[in-house]
Motif scaffolding. Structure first.
Motif, PDB file in Angstrom:
ATOM      1  N   PRO A  24       0.813  -1.226   0.000  1.00 34.52           N
ATOM      2  CA  PRO A  24       0.000   0.000   0.000  1.00 34.52           C
ATOM      3  C   PRO A  24       0.845   1.275   0.000  1.00 34.52           C
ATOM      4  N   GLU A  25       1.952   1.260   0.763  1.00 29.30           N
ATOM      5  CA  GLU A  25       2.815   2.442   0.801  1.00 29.30           C
ATOM      6  C   GLU A  25       3.518   2.670  -0.532  1.00 29.30           C
ATOM      7  N   VAL A  26       3.951   1.572  -1.187  1.00 30.37           N
ATOM      8  CA  VAL A  26       4.594   1.710  -2.496  1.00 30.37           C
ATOM      9  C   VAL A  26       3.600   2.289  -3.501  1.00 30.37           C
ATOM     10  N   LYS A  27       2.365   1.810  -3.483  1.00 31.74           N
ATOM     11  CA  LYS A  27       1.337   2.344  -4.389  1.00 31.74           C
ATOM     12  C   LYS A  27       1.093   3.828  -4.122  1.00 31.74           C
ATOM     13  N   ARG A  28       1.046   4.207  -2.848  1.00 33.90           N
ATOM     14  CA  ARG A  28       0.847   5.619  -2.484  1.00 33.90           C
ATOM     15  C   ARG A  28       2.002   6.475  -3.007  1.00 33.90           C
ATOM     16  N   ILE A  29       3.226   5.989  -2.839  1.00 34.66           N
ATOM     17  CA  ILE A  29       4.404   6.744  -3.283  1.00 34.66           C
ATOM     18  C   ILE A  29       4.397   6.899  -4.803  1.00 34.66           C
ATOM     19  N   ILE A  30       4.039   5.860  -5.524  1.00 35.14           N
ATOM     20  CA  ILE A  30       3.956   5.966  -6.987  1.00 35.14           C
ATOM     21  C   ILE A  30       2.923   7.022  -7.356  1.00 35.14           C
ATOM     22  N   GLU A  31       1.778   7.000  -6.717  1.00 33.25           N
ATOM     23  CA  GLU A  31       0.739   7.986  -7.007  1.00 33.25           C
ATOM     24  C   GLU A  31       1.226   9.404  -6.699  1.00 33.25           C
ATOM     25  N   GLU A  32       1.861   9.582  -5.545  1.00 34.83           N
ATOM     26  CA  GLU A  32       2.374  10.909  -5.171  1.00 34.83           C
ATOM     27  C   GLU A  32       3.468  11.397  -6.110  1.00 34.83           C
ATOM     28  N   SER A  33       4.199  10.468  -6.723  1.00 30.94           N
ATOM     29  CA  SER A  33       5.303  10.860  -7.606  1.00 30.94           C
ATOM     30  C   SER A  33       4.818  11.581  -8.852  1.00 30.94           C
ATOM     31  N   GLY A  34       3.592  11.294  -9.281  1.00 25.02           N
ATOM     32  CA  GLY A  34       3.078  11.875 -10.514  1.00 25.02           C
ATOM     33  C   GLY A  34       3.654  11.228 -11.762  1.00 25.02           C
ATOM     34  N   ILE A  35       4.506  10.240 -11.595  1.00 15.17           N
ATOM     35  CA  ILE A  35       5.119   9.560 -12.735  1.00 15.17           C
ATOM     36  C   ILE A  35       4.126   8.549 -13.301  1.00 15.17           C
ATOM     37  N   LYS A  36       3.933   8.608 -14.604  1.00 17.87           N
ATOM     38  CA  LYS A  36       2.949   7.745 -15.259  1.00 17.87           C
ATOM     39  C   LYS A  36       3.551   6.470 -15.826  1.00 17.87           C
ATOM     40  N   ASP A  37       4.759   6.559 -16.355  1.00 21.34           N
ATOM     41  CA  ASP A  37       5.406   5.393 -16.951  1.00 21.34           C
ATOM     42  C   ASP A  37       6.876   5.393 -16.573  1.00 21.34           C
ATOM     43  N   GLY A  38       7.334   4.263 -16.037  1.00 21.61           N
ATOM     44  CA  GLY A  38       8.731   4.165 -15.628  1.00 21.61           C
ATOM     45  C   GLY A  38       8.976   2.939 -14.783  1.00 21.61           C
ATOM     46  N   LEU A  39       9.857   3.116 -13.808  1.00 25.42           N
ATOM     47  CA  LEU A  39      10.248   2.030 -12.923  1.00 25.42           C
ATOM     48  C   LEU A  39      10.166   2.478 -11.470  1.00 25.42           C
ATOM     49  N   CYS A  40       9.914   1.513 -10.608  1.00 24.46           N
ATOM     50  CA  CYS A  40       9.885   1.758  -9.170  1.00 24.46           C
ATOM     51  C   CYS A  40      10.814   0.743  -8.512  1.00 24.46           C
ATOM     52  N   ALA A  41      11.832   1.231  -7.819  1.00 30.06           N
ATOM     53  CA  ALA A  41      12.740   0.360  -7.073  1.00 30.06           C
ATOM     54  C   ALA A  41      12.381   0.441  -5.598  1.00 30.06           C
ATOM     55  N   VAL A  42      12.263  -0.714  -4.959  1.00 25.07           N
ATOM     56  CA  VAL A  42      11.993  -0.804  -3.528  1.00 25.07           C
ATOM     57  C   VAL A  42      13.234  -1.442  -2.910  1.00 25.07           C
ATOM     58  N   PHE A 136      10.020  -2.709 -10.157  1.00 28.79           N
ATOM     59  CA  PHE A 136       8.688  -2.932 -10.720  1.00 28.79           C
ATOM     60  C   PHE A 136       8.396  -1.907 -11.811  1.00 28.79           C
ATOM     61  N   GLU A 137       7.500  -2.269 -12.700  1.00 29.77           N
ATOM     62  CA  GLU A 137       7.039  -1.343 -13.720  1.00 29.77           C
ATOM     63  C   GLU A 137       6.031  -0.369 -13.115  1.00 29.77           C
ATOM     64  N   VAL A 138       6.118   0.878 -13.549  1.00 38.14           N
ATOM     65  CA  VAL A 138       5.063   1.860 -13.292  1.00 38.14           C
ATOM     66  C   VAL A 138       4.336   2.016 -14.620  1.00 38.14           C
ATOM     67  N   ASP A 139       3.061   1.678 -14.629  1.00 38.67           N
ATOM     68  CA  ASP A 139       2.269   1.665 -15.851  1.00 38.67           C
ATOM     69  C   ASP A 139       1.019   2.510 -15.648  1.00 38.67           C
ATOM     70  N   GLU A 140       0.939   3.592 -16.397  1.00 43.27           N
ATOM     71  CA  GLU A 140      -0.200   4.520 -16.301  1.00 43.27           C
ATOM     72  C   GLU A 140      -0.407   5.008 -14.866  1.00 43.27           C
ATOM     73  N   GLY A 141       0.726   5.284 -14.184  1.00 47.08           N
ATOM     74  CA  GLY A 141       0.668   5.832 -12.835  1.00 47.08           C
ATOM     75  C   GLY A 141       0.376   4.824 -11.746  1.00 47.08           C
ATOM     76  N   LYS A 142       0.400   3.545 -12.086  1.00 45.65           N
ATOM     77  CA  LYS A 142       0.069   2.483 -11.118  1.00 45.65           C
ATOM     78  C   LYS A 142       1.212   1.472 -11.036  1.00 45.65           C
ATOM     79  N   LEU A 143       1.260   0.767  -9.908  1.00 47.39           N
ATOM     80  CA  LEU A 143       2.210  -0.324  -9.742  1.00 47.39           C
ATOM     81  C   LEU A 143       1.833  -1.435 -10.717  1.00 47.39           C
ATOM     82  N   GLY A 144       2.751  -1.813 -11.591  1.00 45.88           N
ATOM     83  CA  GLY A 144       2.466  -2.763 -12.660  1.00 45.88           C
ATOM     84  C   GLY A 144       2.619  -4.215 -12.238  1.00 45.88           C
ATOM     85  N   VAL A 145       1.753  -4.663 -11.315  1.00 45.72           N
ATOM     86  CA  VAL A 145       1.751  -6.069 -10.891  1.00 45.72           C
ATOM     87  C   VAL A 145       0.316  -6.575 -10.907  1.00 45.72           C
ATOM     88  N   GLY A 146       0.172  -7.896 -10.843  1.00 44.55           N
ATOM     89  CA  GLY A 146      -1.158  -8.494 -10.792  1.00 44.55           C
ATOM     90  C   GLY A 146      -1.802  -8.302  -9.427  1.00 44.55           C
TER      91      GLY A 146
END
Length: 173
Positions: A24-42, A136-146
Motif C-alpha cells: 500500500p505504501e509503495v502504491k501511495r508513493i507511486i501515485e504521489e510521484s506523478g510519474i505515469k510510466d517508468g520504474l519503481c525500485a523498492v 517494478f514497472e510503473v504503468d499509467e501511474g500504477k504499480l504494474g503487478v497483478g
C-alpha cells in the motif's frame, strides 16, 4: 525524466523474522510521484533485511506470518540454521567485535557488552540470498503487478526490535 524518492519506516519486533507488507505504501508513493510510466525500485539499505515479491496468502500462523512466509522461514532454516552459538558461524570474528566495541553507540549494538547480540550471521546470509531490492514497472501511474502480487520487506535479524527503513525510488515520465 523525473526521479521521486520516499522512505517507508518499518518497526521490527525481534525474536522471529519480521515481515511487513509494504505494497500500500509503495502504491501511495507511486501515485504521489506523478510519474505515469517508468520504474519503481523498492530497496532495503540494511544488511539483514530483504525486499521480495510474492503472492498474498490469506492464511496465517500463530505468529501472524502468512503461510508462504512460514514456509520461507522453514526452507531457509534448513540451509541456514539460526545463529545460536559463537562457534556456529565464522561471523562475527574477533576483529569485528573489537571494531564494534569502539563505536560511540556500542550499547545499542552490544547491550551490556553481550557479544551474543551480534549472533545474526543467519540474518545476513538469508538476506543475501533473497536480495535487498526489487524493481517494478510503473504503468499509467500504477504499480504494474497483478492483483495477488504483494511487496514484502523482511527483517531477518531476530536479536532485538528496531526501526528499519525501506527506500522507494520512482523513475520515469
Amino acid at each position: 525524466m523525473a526521479v521521486y524518492k520516499d522512505t517507508i519506516k518499518v518497526q521490527s519486533h525481534g525474536g522471529t523474522p519480521t515481515y511487513v507488507d509494504v505494497t500500500p505504501e509503495v502504491k501511495r508513493i507511486i501515485e504521489e510521484s506523478g510519474i505515469k510510466d517508468g520504474l519503481c525500485a523498492v530497496i532495503s539499505p540494511h544488511t539483514t533485511c530483504s525486499v521480495f515479491f510474492e503472492e498474498f496468502v490469506h492464511d496465517y500462523n500463530e505468529n501472524g506470518d502468512e503461510f508462504l512466509q512460514e514456509d520461507l522461514n522453514n526452507a531457509l532454516a534448513k540451509i541456514i540454521p539460526d545463529h545460536v552459538s559463537a562457534d556456529q558461524y565464522n561471523y562475527p570474528g574477533e576483529e569485528h567485535y573489537r571494531e564494534v566495541e569502539t563505536w560511540p553507540d556500542v550499547d545499542f549494538w552490544l547491550p551490556g557488552g553481550d557479544r551474543k547480540a551480534l549472533f545474526n550471521g543467519d540474518a545476513h546470509l538469508r538476506s543475501t540470498i533473497l536480495g535487498s531490492s526489487e524493481t517494478f514497472e510503473v504503468d499509467e501511474g500504477k504499480l504494474g503487478v497483478g492483483v495477488t502480487g504483494y511487496i514484502y520487506f523482511v527483517d531477518f535479524d531476530r536479536t532485538r526490535p528496531r526501526e528499519r527503513k525501506c527506500k522507494v525510488v520512482v523513475i520515469g515520465e
